[in-house]
Write a protein that holds these residues in place. Structure first.
Motif, short mmCIF file in Angstrom:
data_model
loop_
_atom_site.label_atom_id
_atom_site.label_comp_id
_atom_site.label_asym_id
_atom_site.label_seq_id
_atom_site.Cartn_x
_atom_site.Cartn_y
_atom_site.Cartn_z
N ILE A 36 96.93 80.61 -37.56
CA ILE A 36 97.74 81.33 -36.59
C ILE A 36 98.32 82.50 -37.36
O ILE A 36 98.80 82.34 -38.48
CB ILE A 36 98.88 80.45 -36.03
N TYR A 37 98.26 83.67 -36.79
CA TYR A 37 98.75 84.87 -37.45
C TYR A 37 100.06 85.31 -36.82
O TYR A 37 100.20 85.29 -35.60
CB TYR A 37 97.73 86.01 -37.30
N VAL A 38 100.99 85.69 -37.66
CA VAL A 38 102.24 86.28 -37.19
C VAL A 38 102.24 87.71 -37.71
O VAL A 38 102.17 87.94 -38.92
CB VAL A 38 103.49 85.53 -37.72
N LYS A 72 110.97 76.55 -45.66
CA LYS A 72 110.33 75.28 -46.05
C LYS A 72 109.02 75.09 -45.30
O LYS A 72 108.02 74.66 -45.88
CB LYS A 72 111.26 74.10 -45.75
N MET A 73 109.04 75.39 -44.01
CA MET A 73 107.84 75.25 -43.18
C MET A 73 106.72 76.16 -43.69
O MET A 73 105.56 75.74 -43.79
CB MET A 73 108.16 75.57 -41.73
N LEU A 74 107.06 77.39 -44.02
CA LEU A 74 106.05 78.34 -44.53
C LEU A 74 105.47 77.86 -45.85
O LEU A 74 104.27 77.99 -46.09
CB LEU A 74 106.66 79.73 -44.67
N LYS A 91 101.50 76.09 -46.49
CA LYS A 91 100.68 76.91 -47.39
C LYS A 91 100.34 78.26 -46.75
O LYS A 91 99.22 78.74 -46.83
CB LYS A 91 99.42 76.17 -47.81
N SER A 92 101.34 78.83 -46.09
CA SER A 92 101.12 80.12 -45.43
C SER A 92 100.78 81.19 -46.47
O SER A 92 101.17 81.11 -47.63
CB SER A 92 102.36 80.54 -44.63
N VAL A 93 100.01 82.15 -46.02
CA VAL A 93 99.51 83.21 -46.89
C VAL A 93 99.88 84.56 -46.28
O VAL A 93 99.73 84.76 -45.08
CB VAL A 93 97.97 83.11 -47.04
N TYR A 94 100.37 85.44 -47.11
CA TYR A 94 100.68 86.81 -46.69
C TYR A 94 99.45 87.65 -46.95
O TYR A 94 98.94 87.69 -48.08
CB TYR A 94 101.87 87.33 -47.49
N LYS A 95 98.93 88.29 -45.91
CA LYS A 95 97.75 89.16 -46.06
C LYS A 95 98.05 90.53 -45.49
O LYS A 95 98.74 90.65 -44.48
CB LYS A 95 96.54 88.57 -45.33
N ARG A 96 97.49 91.54 -46.10
CA ARG A 96 97.63 92.91 -45.62
C ARG A 96 96.24 93.39 -45.18
O ARG A 96 95.26 93.20 -45.89
CB ARG A 96 98.16 93.79 -46.75
N TYR A 97 96.19 93.99 -44.00
CA TYR A 97 94.94 94.51 -43.46
C TYR A 97 95.06 96.02 -43.30
O TYR A 97 96.11 96.53 -42.93
CB TYR A 97 94.61 93.87 -42.10
#
Length: 87
Positions: free
Chosen positions: A52-54, A24-26, A30-36
């Motif tokens: 903040i990056y995890v 729910k928090m994510l 509006k967290s976003v999944y990014k690949r680098y």
């Protein structure tokens, strides 16, 4: 989203929060999944960050580059850790 929740819940910052509440928090944040890609710059020192990056997978290093071309690794971040909060 389940894989992301599993990775995030390993971080000390999120300990004690149920997987349902983490999801729910994510969503609410509006967290976003990014690949680098390897070697790709995520952000520069002193660059303002609203994120903040995890780190879900891999390793991230903070480096100082010198005019001579030499690079110094200041620190490395492993999977499950948070970074960018002081950028």
């Amino acid at each position: 989203m389940t894989d992301v929740v599993k990775a995030v819940e390993k971080n000390e910052l999120f300990k004690g929060i149920s997987p349902e509440d983490l999801e729910k928090m994510l969503v609410c944040s509006k967290s976003v999944y990014k690949r680098y890609s390897k070697g790709q710059i995520i952000f520069h020192k002193d660059e303002p960050s609203k994120n903040i990056y995890v780190l879900l997978k891999g390793k991230v290093s903070a480096e100082k580059n010198f005019a001579s071309g030499k690079k110094n690794i200041i620190y490395e971040i492993d999977e499950g850790n948070v970074f960018g909060e002081h950028a």
